[in-house]
Scaffold this active site. Structure first.
Site, PDB file in Angstrom:
ATOM      1  N   HIS A  38      21.823  61.833  34.272  1.00  0.00           N
ATOM      2  CA  HIS A  38      21.238  63.125  33.928  1.00  0.00           C
ATOM      3  C   HIS A  38      19.915  63.345  34.637  1.00  0.00           C
ATOM      4  O   HIS A  38      19.325  62.416  35.171  1.00  0.00           O
ATOM      5  CB  HIS A  38      21.047  63.274  32.414  1.00  0.00           C
ATOM      6  CG  HIS A  38      20.072  62.322  31.813  1.00  0.00           C
ATOM      7  ND1 HIS A  38      20.436  61.103  31.267  1.00  0.00           N
ATOM      8  CD2 HIS A  38      18.721  62.398  31.648  1.00  0.00           C
ATOM      9  CE1 HIS A  38      19.368  60.474  30.799  1.00  0.00           C
ATOM     10  NE2 HIS A  38      18.320  61.249  31.025  1.00  0.00           N
ATOM     11  N   HIS A  93      12.309  63.654  34.806  1.00  0.00           N
ATOM     12  CA  HIS A  93      12.805  62.387  35.339  1.00  0.00           C
ATOM     13  C   HIS A  93      14.248  62.513  35.795  1.00  0.00           C
ATOM     14  O   HIS A  93      14.910  63.497  35.490  1.00  0.00           O
ATOM     15  CB  HIS A  93      12.687  61.266  34.291  1.00  0.00           C
ATOM     16  CG  HIS A  93      13.585  61.434  33.103  1.00  0.00           C
ATOM     17  ND1 HIS A  93      13.225  62.165  31.982  1.00  0.00           N
ATOM     18  CD2 HIS A  93      14.853  60.984  32.847  1.00  0.00           C
ATOM     19  CE1 HIS A  93      14.209  62.131  31.099  1.00  0.00           C
ATOM     20  NE2 HIS A  93      15.223  61.437  31.603  1.00  0.00           N
ATOM     21  N   GLU A 103      14.466  56.833  35.212  1.00  0.00           N
ATOM     22  CA  GLU A 103      15.012  56.151  34.042  1.00  0.00           C
ATOM     23  C   GLU A 103      16.252  55.399  34.508  1.00  0.00           C
ATOM     24  O   GLU A 103      17.096  55.951  35.207  1.00  0.00           O
ATOM     25  CB  GLU A 103      15.375  57.166  32.970  1.00  0.00           C
ATOM     26  CG  GLU A 103      15.985  56.528  31.722  1.00  0.00           C
ATOM     27  CD  GLU A 103      16.390  57.550  30.654  1.00  0.00           C
ATOM     28  OE1 GLU A 103      16.658  57.124  29.521  1.00  0.00           O
ATOM     29  OE2 GLU A 103      16.449  58.758  30.963  1.00  0.00           O
TER      30      GLU A 103
END
Length: 139
Positions: free
Chosen positions: A8, A81, A132
């Protein structure tokens, strides 16, 4: 180590509700999950499902939310992010540290919005992007 698929893109927002309208009404997103709180991370989250990935809308939750700092610099929100899957979160963390990268929270994984362990690598070591890394979810 090799990164897996893009899971994502995290987008910080002062209002999940307003952002959902944007993705739904302007971009035609049809699969929008219900928002939920992640108090241990100080955020409220809502996933917009795309054919090949997701957008993770992130709204501050509580006064200590780390997203407040981002929104102070970007009042309308913005890309926060990118998240990639990895087969082994501990091996990924150790590899990043061995390469000299700063893994936030002293490298301790925590459970992310998908219910699996995650780590964050400091933007200064990732070309200006907060990255991440998440353990591959059980799809």
């Amino acid at each position: 180590m090799q990164i897996g698929k893009l899971n994502h893109v995290g987008v910080a927002t002062p209002s999940i509700e307003a952002s959902v309208k944007l993705y739904r009404d302007m971009l035609g997103a049809t699969r929008i999950q219900d928002p939920f709180d992640l108090p241990e991370q100080g955020v409220r989250v809502c996933f917009v499902d795309l054919p090949n990935s997701q957008i993770e809308l992130i709204e501050p939750l509580g006064e200590d939310s780390p997203v407040h700092g981002f929104l102070a610099k970007n009042p309308k929100g913005g890309q926060h992010h990118v998240c990639f899957e990895v087969p082994d979160i501990i091996a990924a963390r150790d590899y990043m540290v061995s390469k000299g990268a700063t893994v936030l929270r002293n490298g301790e994984p925590r459970i992310g919005a998908h219910g699996v362990p995650v780590i964050f690598v400091h933007p200064k070591d990732m070309g200006g992007v907060l990255v991440e890394l998440m353990a591959e979810p059980n799809h």
